[in-house]
Design an enzyme around this catalytic site. Structure first.
Site, PDB file in Angstrom:
ATOM      1  N   ASP A   9     -27.993 -59.771  -4.164  1.00 55.75           N
ATOM      2  CA  ASP A   9     -27.639 -58.928  -2.947  1.00 55.75           C
ATOM      3  C   ASP A   9     -26.301 -58.424  -3.240  1.00 55.75           C
ATOM      4  O   ASP A   9     -25.311 -59.038  -2.917  1.00 55.75           O
ATOM      5  CB  ASP A   9     -27.648 -59.661  -1.632  1.00 55.75           C
ATOM      6  N   ASP A  51     -26.929 -49.273   1.124  1.00 46.38           N
ATOM      7  CA  ASP A  51     -27.664 -50.751   1.187  1.00 46.38           C
ATOM      8  C   ASP A  51     -29.102 -50.992   0.588  1.00 46.38           C
ATOM      9  O   ASP A  51     -29.743 -50.382   0.751  1.00 46.38           O
ATOM     10  CB  ASP A  51     -27.913 -50.563   2.919  1.00 46.38           C
TER      11      ASP A  51
END
Length: 490
Positions: free
Chosen positions: A363, A144
């Protein structure tokens, strides 16, 4: 992935899940300490990134992840994850902070790690195999870029934690069996000051107590544990294994909520304690990733690389400035416009302004591309004519689904206009049509854009990033990208 911690008088935002928020934003002061680079002469490190829908993930013990039952279920899962992640990002609008300085390395070494996509609670789409401890134990972690802390399910002081899972031979870390694990003391300045942003608890019952934390994610999931340092084992592309000592990890003994099917989270956000920065400082101050098409055969692999990627098959890399300090810990970029078939759209300049609540982040944990309303409206208007030739359909998979879907009878990619993202310093991202007109279900195509409220950042999701190599240069504050088949040699 977004977490927060409650105080009697305030609510603070907290942790997020793997991969993109970084910059060298000059003169924004006061919170990163200096990173001291060390030197490894062993080559790069490369991790496999495995998408959450990969059949490989479903075959791993301890998870129920893998391919969805249908293409409609696939897009539903991605949208669910995106919704939670976007809610997290929207809460990260904080004042700019000083970036830390990254020292020059004299050699460009590489470390590569395999990453896999994850079915999580809105924290990203990829998983990675991670080995920690002495002797090392293997864990399957969410990778992440939005998280700063690396943590895993753990059994430290709690005598009954995860007993049922240990009985079924699931992966639980036991620090007491690792001779290199050192807990961080709760009375230390590291606990009370440096880790306050990572939701360390300020209470210290005894001087020998370890530094405890309390993460609370936006969906109500809660993770409690202690901080410590341990050694991580990485495999170089020449086959050798090396040790990366003193990596900060979270030993999570208590978990309430939706982390049943994973071992933990690898923190790849930009923070002096994240694994991304820790690994990058030892291998050239760079990391890269390359994502193949989500619908590609399962034997094609995505990669996360620490070090210099030397791929002679790549066209010349384009570079744009990378910013940190506006939407922490995500990687922000300076977009200046979007064109359709070469014509710039009439998008107001404030939508690109990083300093006033707008701008763009890159992202890997979001699938679709989320555009604030002033941008979304113009992009959709430009597609109205070509998609009006097809029957309008609905996915009916829940809130935040793509608004513009249509039947694919008679569809050809050549009928769709060319979309390009322009950066303020002249770089230009040109993506294939399949990256923004996506296969959503059998017989249904959708524009891969979802509206999000203004003010707020727009998000370039991983589907729009497909088939490109993305290089994050921490030393020079640059984001590089180039079209790629993602099959570069080790």
């Amino acid at each position: 992935m977004f977490c927060f911690r409650f105080h009697p008088s305030k609510m603070e935002s907290s942790i997020i899940f793997i991969f993109l928020s970084l910059s060298l934003f000059s003169n924004n002061c006061n919170f990163f300490s200096q990173v001291h680079a060390s030197k490894y002469n062993h080559g790069k490190v490369k991790f496999k990134l495995i998408h959450r829908h990969s059949p490989k993930l479903g075959k791993m013990s301890g998870t129920t992840l893998g391919p969805p039952s249908s293409s409609r279920e696939r897009i539903k899962q991605l949208i669910h994850s995106d919704t939670a992640r976007l809610r997290a990002i929207s809460h990260r609008l904080v004042p700019r902070r000083k970036n830390f300085q990254v020292e020059t390395l004299r050699s460009s070494n590489l470390v590569e790690l395999p990453m896999r996509s994850a079915a999580d609670i809105g924290t990203g789409q990829y998983f990675v195999s991670f080995r920690i401890g002495s002797p090392p134990r293997k864990f399957i972690m969410i990778a992440d870029t939005g998280s700063t802390v690396t943590w895993m399910k753990c059994k430290y002081k709690c005598k009954t934690c995860f007993d049922d899972r240990i009985h079924h031979h699931e992966r639980i870390f036991n620090p007491k069996t690792s001779r290199t694990f050192i807990p961080i003391p709760c009375f230390s300045s590291m606990c009370k000051q440096d880790l306050a942003r990572s939701f360390s608890l300020q209470k210290c019952h005894r001087s020998t107590s370890p530094c405890a934390y309390d993460f609370r994610y936006s969906d109500g999931t809660k993770v409690l544990g202690i901080f410590g340092n341990d050694t991580v084992i990485v495999r170089l592309t020449n086959g050798k294994k090396i040790k990366v000592p003193d990596v900060m990890i979270g030993c999570s003994e208590t978990i309430f909520g939706n982390f049943h099917d994973i071992d933990g989270v690898m923190g790849l956000g930009f923070d002096q304690h994240s694994f991304a920065v820790k690994a990058a400082e030892k291998f050239g101050n760079k990391f890269s990733y390359c994502l193949v098409d989500h619908l590609s055969p399962s034997d094609l692999v995505n990669f996360l690389v620490f070090g210099e990627v030397d791929d002679s098959t790549l066209p010349e890399m384009q570079y744009t400035e990378l910013f940190l300090g506006i939407v922490n810990p995500y990687y922000a970029v300076n977009v200046s416009g979007i064109s359709i078939d070469g014509e710039m759209l009439a998008i107001p300049s404030y939508a690109w302004d990083l300093k006033s609540g707008g701008g763009f982040i890159v992202d890997s944990g979001s699938s679709l591309t989320h555009l604030v309303e002033p941008v979304f409206n113009q992009v959709i208007a430009a597609f109205q004519a070509p998609i009006s030739k097809f029957k309008k359909l609905s996915l009916s998979v829940g809130p935040s689904e793509p608004e513009y879907c249509f039947g694919d009878v008679g569809y050809k990619e050549s009928l769709m206009p060319k979309l390009e993202v322009h950066f303020a310093d002249g770089a230009k991202l040109t993506t294939p049509v399949k990256s923004y007109v996506i296969d959503a279900a059998e017989g249904i195509k959708c524009l891969g854009f979802v509206p999000t409220r203004w003010p707020g950042p727009s998000v370039i999701g991983n589907i729009l990033q497909q088939n490109h190599l993305w290089e994050f240069d921490l030393l020079n504050g640059k984001l590089g990208f180039a079209p790629s088949s993602c099959t570069f040699d080790d």
